[in-house]
Design an enzyme around this catalytic site. Structure first.
Site, PDB file in Angstrom:
ATOM      1  N   ASP A 111       0.828  -1.221   0.000  1.00 31.71           N
ATOM      2  CA  ASP A 111       0.000   0.000   0.000  1.00 31.71           C
ATOM      3  C   ASP A 111       0.862   1.272   0.000  1.00 31.71           C
ATOM      4  O   ASP A 111       1.629   1.501   0.925  1.00 31.71           O
ATOM      5  CB  ASP A 111      -0.880  -0.071   1.269  1.00 31.71           C
ATOM      6  CG  ASP A 111      -1.753   1.166   1.488  1.00 31.71           C
ATOM      7  OD1 ASP A 111      -1.786   2.055   0.616  1.00 31.71           O
ATOM      8  OD2 ASP A 111      -2.422   1.207   2.551  1.00 31.71           O
ATOM      9  N   SER A 162      -5.532   8.812   9.641  1.00 33.01           N
ATOM     10  CA  SER A 162      -5.541   8.054   8.400  1.00 33.01           C
ATOM     11  C   SER A 162      -5.556   6.556   8.694  1.00 33.01           C
ATOM     12  O   SER A 162      -5.088   6.111   9.744  1.00 33.01           O
ATOM     13  CB  SER A 162      -4.307   8.413   7.583  1.00 33.01           C
ATOM     14  OG  SER A 162      -4.183   7.512   6.499  1.00 33.01           O
ATOM     15  N   HIS A 164      -4.002   4.478   6.674  1.00 31.08           N
ATOM     16  CA  HIS A 164      -2.872   3.912   5.923  1.00 31.08           C
ATOM     17  C   HIS A 164      -1.549   4.192   6.626  1.00 31.08           C
ATOM     18  O   HIS A 164      -1.359   5.263   7.192  1.00 31.08           O
ATOM     19  CB  HIS A 164      -2.841   4.503   4.515  1.00 31.08           C
ATOM     20  CG  HIS A 164      -4.084   4.239   3.723  1.00 31.08           C
ATOM     21  ND1 HIS A 164      -4.232   3.139   2.917  1.00 31.08           N
ATOM     22  CD2 HIS A 164      -5.250   4.922   3.645  1.00 31.08           C
ATOM     23  CE1 HIS A 164      -5.431   3.169   2.361  1.00 31.08           C
ATOM     24  NE2 HIS A 164      -6.071   4.236   2.782  1.00 31.08           N
ATOM     25  N   ASP A 218     -23.573   4.364 -14.913  1.00 32.45           N
ATOM     26  CA  ASP A 218     -24.593   5.283 -14.454  1.00 32.45           C
ATOM     27  C   ASP A 218     -25.482   4.579 -13.448  1.00 32.45           C
ATOM     28  O   ASP A 218     -26.322   3.795 -13.829  1.00 32.45           O
ATOM     29  CB  ASP A 218     -25.396   5.746 -15.659  1.00 32.45           C
ATOM     30  CG  ASP A 218     -26.184   6.983 -15.333  1.00 32.45           C
ATOM     31  OD1 ASP A 218     -25.992   7.537 -14.248  1.00 32.45           O
ATOM     32  OD2 ASP A 218     -26.998   7.389 -16.173  1.00 32.45           O
TER      33      ASP A 218
HETATM   34 ZN   LIG Z   1      -8.035   1.290  -0.651  1.00 37.80          ZN
HETATM   35 ZN   LIG Z   2      -9.256   0.734   2.532  1.00 37.97          ZN
END
Ligand SMILES: [Zn+2]
Ligand SMILES: [Zn+2]
Length: 554
Positions: free
Chosen positions: A193, A366, A368, A442
């Site tokens: 990540d 966060s 992350h 859509d």
């Molecule tokens: Zn993600």
């Molecule tokens: Zn996530």
């Protein structure tokens, strides 16, 4: 001997935030990691969601064995209905992730035909030539896993989204031991990540927001409105606990929040004292200082509950002078305008607005990991090869540099969507490209609702379903609508007089029932017009034209 190579093929998420999707192929077996969506950028007005082009998977449909999910965020599961409607394969995920996916599939009537298989951290599953071990990681959502995938050439670890939270509010911390163990066994390739690669140090625990929120709760004299992402289960839990501590009952307003709160309760992530929750209808019966309204819409989404409350157009959520509104979330780039417009409306009602602008203390963290967490993971796993995932190109590049700088990894590979990475026990080489792209959808979200890729196929779409431009003239000074709305239709074979007159009436009615504040907020009024017109046109023609309201300031 191309056949003896493991191929890693990112179909989305490498070069953009969102629509994460990665194919892993060994000979005639493909496993897909995550099936995410992306929310459209402003230039794609008139489109609800964006998903990855999965031509590579549909062209190899007889080889695709499964989709394995790392966690339940939209950028990892939001594309499931679209992919499953093209390609019905088993979906693996943890209990909470599958609960979110189920709701999504049910909405699109795909649940009955779907095969959902639960995985648990620590328990291996075998799919074709791959043996997959889910490993507990921590994130802003609960029940998230990394995947350690044993392949014929070695182990590939995909971190999913993670930070290293050692005091996770749900009592299930990041599993450092399991990663250390994997490192000992030997890791061929790590996919990690990249989201917070620009942040130094460590990301604070989900628990870290509690002290400042506690302070805010004790200072609130009147009604308290608390908004966070509906998937931020840890945050919801902390806010509800604090509400209880401060003698407030909690009303949940907004469909997505309602839904995730219910799932979290069902699965034991949210144990609430009896009687804490009240119905939104009961808010007005409660003394102001005895109620907290948990409300959705941190990003100023025009149709969200908070946006509507901000312009005094919500049935139950009324925001008055002296109320406190907490936005416990970050500003997602691209949403600034909408968020600040909403905050202006709230300020106009004399509410005290607390949002994460850097001056309010820690009201949001966060999900992350920052640089040291990324380094820690690389250190634990000591992979031979490293591939940054989940980020714009610049994040991937920084992350590649960070990994290379540690001198632990033999080779760092910078991949983008569509690149094919071939791995053997000894080597990692890029070799060729597959078709990738963005498909705009859509609403609905299944393949029958595809608006087609606007960039490539917009002409065909426009010629089949056409385009509708409602033009509304608004007096900038008075906020009043001048003249009757004009409706311009192009490319709709059946654009007869009756349809245009009807559409004009729909727009007029929408304007009539909207407050002056809503009319002054072009984002809100455009979205309302678009929704109402879409319903009208679909009902009368069963077409899905592109509807792009135009506001003329005069
Ligand atoms: Zn993600
Ligand atoms: Zn996530």
């Amino acid at each position: 001997m191309a056949q003896d190579k493991l191929r890693l093929i990112p179909l989305g998420g490498l070069g953009e935030f969102g629509m994460n999707c990665m194919a892993l192929r060994w000979q005639d077996d493909i496993v897909v990691i995550d099936a995410g969506l992306m929310f459209p950028e402003e230039e794609l007005l008139g489109v609800d969601i964006v998903v990855p082009d999965i031509s590579y998977l549909t062209e190899n449909r007889d080889k695709v064995r499964a989709i394995v999910l790392t966690h339940g965020h939209e950028d990892h599961i939001g594309g499931l209905p679209w992919i499953l409607s093209e390609l019905n394969v088993p979906v693996y995920g943890t209990e909470f992730t599958l609960a979110l996916a189920e709701g999504k599939l049910d909405e699109h009537r795909l649940l009955d035909d779907a095969e959902l298989i639960e995985i648990t951290p620590g328990a291996r599953v075998t799919i074709g030539p791959f043996t997959i071990l889910p490993v507990r990681v921590t994130h802003s959502l609960v029940d998230c896993v990394a995947l350690a995938i044993q392949t014929p050439v070695g182990m590939v670890v995909h971190t999913g989204d993670f930070k290293i939270d050692l005091s996770s509010p749900d009592g299930r911390p990041f599993d450092l031991h399991a990663f250390a163990e994997l490192g000992k066994q030997g890791v061929l390739c790590l996919l990690q990540d990249s989201t917070n690669v620009d942040r130094r140090g460590y990301t604070p625990s989900e628990r870290a927001v509690r002290p400042r929120l506690d302070e805010i709760f004790s200072q609130a004299k009147k009604k308290l409105f608390f908004s966070c992402f509906s998937s931020s289960i840890h945050r919801i839990r902390i806010a509800m606990e604090l509400a209880h501590d401060h003698g407030r009952k909690v009303a949940v307003v907004g469909r997505s929040l309602d839904n995730s709160t219910e799932i979290a309760q069902d699965l034991g992530y949210l144990e609430l004292p009896a009687g804490l929750l009240i119905n939104p209808g009961q808010i007005r019966e409660m003394p102001d200082h005895k109620v907290m309204v948990m409300i959705s819409g941190t990003q100023g989404e025009p149709m969200s509950a908070l946006s509507r409350a901000a312009v005094n157009n919500h049935k139950h959520a009324k925001i008055d002078a002296g109320d406190t509104v907490v936005l416990s979330s970050r500003v997602i780039p691209g949403n600034e305008k909408a968020i600040y417009r909403m905050i202006d409306h709230l300020e106009r009602r004399d509410a005290r607005v607390i949002h994460d602008d850097g001056t309010q203390g820690l009201i949001h963290v966060s999900g992350h990991g920052s640089q040291e967490e990324l380094r820690l993971m690389i250190n634990l796993l000591r992979p031979k090869f490293f591939v940054p995932v989940h980020g714009d190109y610049r994040h991937l590049k920084r992350h590649a540099e960070l990994a290379a700088g540690m001198e632990l990894v033999e080779k760092v590979m910078l991949l983008e969507d569509g690149d094919v990475l071939e791995l053997t026990r000894e080597s990692a080489e890029k070799n060729g490209k597959v078709t990738v792209g963005r498909v705009c959808i859509d609403s609905g979200g299944t393949s029958t609702d595809v608006v087609e890729d606007l960039v490539i196929k917009d002409r065909r779409h426009l010629s089949e379903d056409g385009i509708v431009l409602p033009v509304i003239a608004i007096n900038k000074r008075t906020g009043r609508v001048e003249n009757a709305p004009e409706i311009v239709m192009r490319g709709m074979a059946i654009a007869e007089e009756g349809l245009i007159a009807g559409a004009r009436q729909v727009v007029e009615r929408t304007l009539e029932v909207s407050s002056a504040e809503e009319k002054a907020d072009y984002g809100v009024i455009k979205e309302k017009i678009r929704n109402d017109l879409k319903r009208y046109i679909q009902k009368n023609t069963s077409r899905r034209p592109l509807i792009m309201p135009v506001i003329l300031e005069i």
